[in-house]
Design an enzyme around this catalytic site. Structure first.
Site, PDB file in Angstrom:
ATOM      1  N   GLY A   1       0.842  -1.191   0.000  1.00 52.84           N
ATOM      2  CA  GLY A   1       0.000   0.000   0.000  1.00 52.84           C
ATOM      3  C   GLY A   1       0.871   1.232   0.000  1.00 52.84           C
TER       4      GLY A   1
ATOM      5  CG  ASP B   1      10.528  -8.560  -1.831  1.00 51.78           C
ATOM      6  OD1 ASP B   1      11.023  -8.745  -2.964  1.00 51.78           O
ATOM      7  OD2 ASP B   1       9.593  -7.771  -1.628  1.00 51.78           O
TER       8      ASP B   1
END
Length: 543
Positions: free
Chosen positions: A237, A350
């Site tokens: 987000g 990641d």
């Protein structure tokens, strides 16, 4: 004579409230209400985050501590199934008033009730310790008087409800109703959206504590999430800058309703990063879970992320080689902590330029643990049915076959170092004279002793040839195709800081453009429409 009483409730389970201790300690289960569990009057959830997401197993704790010498009182709870009696005492001859006085005179006594289950007012039953396995009935239940701090009751108390002050009753009812409504709204909203999440009991057994920010505070700090305060946006987000009333600057990571990441990633970030303390890891300050909002609150790092510099020709000049070399060593130090020195042994999964934040002095801070996984015992690798992360930083064995380990992070680190040195992204790299990937191009240049051609022009006037060459060499050792050939991060840290002779790196994974395309195609087909930040189902494998 003292007696010990053991009462067993109907062993045939017909609903959730028949499950022993379904609402945890000091919780009251009502199968006809939503949510099913509420805290007894004067108690609050032990872990509000879990309670709001429908995990009531950890129960409730007192809102106000008892003060035996200062005068505790009793609060009546009606029409309930009495708690588990394993920690109880009874006397058949006492009346209810004598029972109250006996309990009041013993600081370990937590509640009392009539012993006579027919409700005729005879006998005394006392409880010591937490009240377990209470259930609410609309009829045929019993009354139990729970010991409370005087301030919770609001005046003198006895077994007779009429002796309590009206203000105490009103306050108790209002607080209970308000709390029930808030929890009901949160629970129903997230249940409807399919977002009910329970934090693991294990996390709480390790004393996980995270400050909670209220929504009003965050709205005011970010100027109602103004676009002017927006720092960036990713799979989770948007991220906003905020300023608290005390002047402290914060970064607010706000989960969007359309986010490809979800509650599993939110949980990961909370559980992992709150337990990790290292100068090269971003620091979390708290979270906000209110209404339909889920947010993480971090320390504010004014220089944002590494990719803003190394892939921008104008800003790249301000990040000279000494700074870049410090960043490389900082990332290596942070990864070593995750892999070896932290109590959780975490694989980040990641690691990329966007997830390396820079503080005032432009020191590296590894961030975004939404996709992280931890290993324990003899576990050293795992497999997943769905690949997650960012293609271009993924190791071959992970992108193609779904196997990941600490060596997966090592591969990502190697890619990141080559990007820092060259100022070029690995993904989408296209050399005009050949079809080599950035990794293949760097390996060829090192083999031909032409490593100078790889260096970012932005650092041409500041680089140290010895440090740059060693960084490229170590990076190529990290991106070797076979994970067993790659060094551990402990060796990487040592190699970067020493002058020892380094072994020659073997051909890297994803050597050329063709291998990259094939790996991408394989990942897409094998893992059903690959999407970064998908939820994974993992199987741990022994060492």
């Amino acid at each position: 004579m003292d007696h010990i009483l053991t009462i067993r409730y109907n062993p045939t389970q017909t609903d959730d409230c028949d499950t022993y201790a379904f609402c945890g300690a000091n919780g009251n289960c009502n199968i006809a209400s939503y949510p099913k569990c509420v805290c007894l009057k004067g108690f609050v959830p032990k872990y509000p985050i879990d309670w709001g997401f429908g995990d009531w197993s950890n129960g409730c704790v007192r809102r106000t501590k008892l003060d035996c010498r200062g005068g505790d009182e009793f609060l009546k709870n009606t029409q309930v199934k009495l708690p588990d009696t394993r920690l109880s005492w009874f006397n058949e001859s006492m009346n209810l008033q004598e029972c109250e006085q006996t309990c009041l005179g013993n600081c370990s006594c937590m509640a009392y009730s009539n012993l006579d289950i027919r409700g005729q007012g005879s006998g005394c039953l006392l409880w010591f310790g937490d009240l377990m396995d209470i259930r609410q009935f609309n009829e045929n239940g019993q009354d139990i008087y729970v010991r409370m701090a005087a301030s919770e009751v609001g005046g003198s108390s006895s077994g007779n409800t009429g002796a309590r002050k009206r203000t105490g009753i009103i306050v108790s009812i209002v607080l209970s109703v308000v709390f029930l409504l808030v929890i009901t709204v949160i629970y129903m909203k997230y249940k409807k959206a399919g977002k009910v999440l329970a934090f693991s009991r294990q996390s709480h057994s390790e004393d996980l504590e995270l400050p909670l920010f209220d929504l009003t505070t965050i709205v005011n700090a970010t100027n109602n999430f103004s676009d002017d305060n927006k720092l960036g946006e990713g799979g989770f987000g948007a991220v906003y800058k905020g300023v608290l009333k005390n002047g402290q600057e914060i970064a607010v990571k706000r989960l969007s309703e359309s986010s490809r990441q979800g509650q599993v990633e939110f949980k990961n970030e909370v559980v992992y990063i709150t337990k990790l303390q290292h100068r090269n890891l971003v620091k979390i300050l708290g979270c906000c879970i209110e209404q339909d909002e889920m947010m993480l609150i971090y320390e504010f790092l004014p220089n944002r992320s590494l990719d803003c510099f190394i892939f921008d020709q104008e800003k790249g000049v301000s990040l000279d080689w000494p700074m870049r070399f410090t960043i490389i060593n900082g990332i290596a130090s942070g990864l070593l902590y995750l892999h070896r020195d932290s109590r959780l042994r975490i694989i980040h999964r990641d690691l990329k330029a966007e997830n390396i934040l820079l503080d005032n002095e432009r020191n590296a801070k590894i961030s975004d643990f939404g996709l992280a996984r931890s290993f324990g015992g003899n576990e050293s690798e795992a497999s997943t049915k769905r690949v997650v992360g960012t293609f271009g930083y993924m190791s071959p064995e992970y992108a193609i076959n779904g196997f990941y380990s600490v060596k997966s992070d090592v591969f990502s680190f190697g890619v990141l170092v080559l990007e820092i040195v060259s100022g070029k992204r690995n993904r989408g790299f296209n050399h005009p004279d050949n079809r080599l990937s950035l990794l293949g191009y760097a390996w060829t240049l090192l083999r031909d002793q032409k490593f100078m051609e790889l260096i970012d022009p932005s650092i041409a006037s500041t680089f140290n040839p010895v440090e740059v060459l060693r960084s490229i060499h170590v990076a190529l050792l990290c991106v070797q195709n076979n994970p067993h050939d790659r060094p551990e991060m402990s060796s990487v840290v040592t190699m970067l800081s020493s002058e020892s002779t380094l072994p020659q790196p073997k051909q890297p994974g994803f050597f050329d453009e063709t291998s990259v395309s094939e790996a991408s195609s394989s990942s897409n087909s094998k893992h059903n429409n690959y999407s970064a930040n998908e939820v994974t189902i993992s199987q741990l494998l022994p060492r």
